[in-house]
Structures are given as C-alpha cells and as structure tokens.
Design a protein around this motif. Structure first.
Motif, mmCIF file in Angstrom:
data_model
loop_
_atom_site.group_PDB
_atom_site.id
_atom_site.type_symbol
_atom_site.label_atom_id
_atom_site.label_comp_id
_atom_site.label_asym_id
_atom_site.label_seq_id
_atom_site.Cartn_x
_atom_site.Cartn_y
_atom_site.Cartn_z
ATOM 1 N N GLU A 168 -63.115 31.707 -33.266
ATOM 2 C CA GLU A 168 -63.156 30.622 -32.287
ATOM 3 C C GLU A 168 -63.989 29.452 -32.818
ATOM 4 N N PHE A 169 -65.096 29.765 -33.443
ATOM 5 C CA PHE A 169 -65.955 28.726 -34.024
ATOM 6 C C PHE A 169 -65.199 27.955 -35.108
ATOM 7 N N GLN A 170 -64.464 28.681 -35.949
ATOM 8 C CA GLN A 170 -63.704 28.030 -37.021
ATOM 9 C C GLN A 170 -62.637 27.092 -36.451
ATOM 10 N N ASN A 171 -61.943 27.531 -35.394
ATOM 11 C CA ASN A 171 -60.897 26.695 -34.786
ATOM 12 C C ASN A 171 -61.480 25.410 -34.191
ATOM 13 N N ILE A 172 -62.621 25.545 -33.527
ATOM 14 C CA ILE A 172 -63.243 24.357 -32.912
ATOM 15 C C ILE A 172 -63.727 23.383 -33.983
ATOM 16 N N ILE A 173 -64.307 23.920 -35.065
ATOM 17 C CA ILE A 173 -64.768 23.053 -36.161
ATOM 18 C C ILE A 173 -63.585 22.304 -36.777
ATOM 19 N N HIS A 174 -62.455 23.013 -36.958
ATOM 20 C CA HIS A 174 -61.258 22.366 -37.513
ATOM 21 C C HIS A 174 -60.780 21.240 -36.594
ATOM 22 N N SER A 175 -60.815 21.492 -35.268
ATOM 23 C CA SER A 175 -60.355 20.456 -34.330
ATOM 24 C C SER A 175 -61.286 19.240 -34.358
ATOM 25 N N PHE A 176 -62.601 19.460 -34.483
ATOM 26 C CA PHE A 176 -63.546 18.351 -34.582
ATOM 27 C C PHE A 176 -63.311 17.548 -35.870
#
Length: 276
Positions: A168-176
């Motif tokens: 989940e952290f990786q997905n949010i970082i990618h979206s940012f």
C-alpha cells in the motif's frame, strides 16, 4: 559495477515486499514447517530461556552454532539475515561506546560477548521457527494452548498485514510521484531530493493507514459472514478446526535430536569450561 553497487541495485521496495511475503506466509518446504506448531512454540520458549541460565562461553558458542545451522536449513530470508547482523553489530557497538563514555576500558567489549551470544541464540531460533510456520498454523497453535481466539487471530493477521502495508505504501508513493514534480537540481549533498522524498513519505502515512483500515474492516466482515465469532465460542467447532494438529513421529525424532545435541553441547561445556 562494484559488488556494493550491485547489492544496492537489488535493494528495492519490491524486493523487500517479496521477502516479507515469503517470511509472513512461511516456507513449507523445510523440516520445521512439517512439525506441530504447539511443540515448536514450546521449543522456542525453552531455547529463549536456556541461554540466560549459564555464563559458560563454550556452551553459548555451541548453542549459537546449533541455531545457526538450523537457521541455514530453514532457508530464512536474506533480508532477515542482514537485519539480524545489523542488529547484533549495532547493539555491540553502542554498548561498547556507552561503556567507554562512562569511563570503562575496551575490556567492556570482551565482557559483553556472552550477552551478544545469548541474544543471537534467541534471535536465530525465533527466526528459524517463525519463518517456517504459516500464520494460520501459528494462530491455531495459540488457540490450542489456551490463548483467546481473538488475540491469536490478531497476531496471525498482523503477520499478513506487514507485506500489505509495504504494498500500500509503494502504491501511494507511486501515485504521488506521478502527480508531483521532482526537484530539477539535487542541491548540496542531494538535500533537495532527500527533503522531497521525506515529505512524500510523511504525506503517504495517513492515506496508507486509512486504506489499511478499510481492508481490515472488509476482512472482519468477511470473517463474520463465515462464522468467525461462532467458531471462537463453540467447543465443537474449535475441536473440528484444530483436529489436524497431532504430535507425529517426526516431532518426537526432532525433540530427541535436539535433546541429544543440547546435552552434547552442555557436556563439552562442563569438560572445557571457559568464562570471561
């Protein structure tokens, strides 16, 4: 490319997530994964206490070697091995520096060798057992030993949550990163890049926790639909659920082998004692 650069090139969030998933879901191809989880938990408890009952360096070195061989055979994740060595070395270093700061000599480094060996024994046996045990088996083992069902489920669910948190952290970082703009110049000692990524990590925390809360609620609702609370209260349902756990001949052989090797280590320690 140097070996150090090759090592860092393999260290990514994806690699960490895969290693955590391997650890969380257990390795089913090892000897320990075929043993009864209740016996393994009691075994870990015994070897978590045993090193603290002696100061004989011969016995401690023997137990450390025994646990190191067992950990190697259970194919523990390289990430955990690296974290283990980092923890042992950092603990050793800060205790030595603290002793020197308080006015002691370098003999403090020698004096804490037994403590480091004891911590290593406990860490290695825990890694060997818990990376070989499936979270469901671990939860069932706790329930069988009398631990409340909700607590044992929480522990096993925490096992599974860790790789999901990383994902989940990786997905949010990618979206940012897709929506933001990276600084054009790195600045002095890459300070602009460091501040950019640090700010992104802080901003990713709350969305990550909210998304995980949603996933947890969905999981709890799905479990309740399947009768989770009923199985925790009904003795017949609990008995049916735990029926697969049995002490087999392999468990007895493992226990006998452990007692034999531990007895041998203690016998050598009595014949050739060494104290610091």
């Amino acid at each position: 490319m140097s070996s150090l650069q090759q090592l860092f090139s393999k260290l990514s969030v994806e690699t960490i997530k895969i290693e955590l998933m391997r650890t969380a879901y257990g390795n089913e191809r090892t000897l320990l994964s075929r043993l009864d989880p209740r016996m393994l938990m009691i075994w870990v408890l015994v070897f978590s206490v045993l090193p603290w009952l002696t100061h004989n360096l011969t016995i401690l070195v023997g137990l450390t070697l025994m646990m190191a061989i067992l950990t190697y055979t259970t194919k523990v994740s390289p990430l955990l091995i690296v974290l283990f060595f980092f923890g042992v070395i950092s603990q050793f270093t800060y205790i030595v520096f603290a002793a020197l700061f308080l006015g002691n000599s370098f003999m403090a480094a020698v004096a804490i060798i037994p403590l480091t060996l004891k911590v290593s024994i406990v860490s290695l046996c825990s890694m060997a057992v818990f990376t070989s045990m499936d979270p469901e088996k671990f939860s069932d083992g706790l329930v069988s030993l009398g631990v409340p069902g909700r607590f044992s489920f929480g522990v096993s669910y925490g096992y599974r949550m860790l790789p999901m948190l990383i994902e989940e952290f990786q997905n949010i970082i990618h979206s940012f990163r897709l929506r933001g703009k990276q600084p054009e110049k790195p600045g002095v000692l890459y300070t602009r890049y460091i501040l950019y990524y640090a700010k992104m990590c802080v901003m990713a925390f709350y969305p990550m926790m909210l998304n995980m809360a949603k996933r947890t609620r969905t999981t709890v609702e799905a479990l309740e639909i399947r009768g989770f609370s009923y199985t925790q209260e009904s003795k017949e349902a609990k008995k049916l659920k735990l029926a697969y756990m049995k002490i087999t001949r392999l468990d007895i052989q493992f226990l006998c082998m452990t007692i034999l090797i531990t007895g041998g280590v203690y016998a050598v320690g009595v014949w050739f004692p060494y104290y610091l």
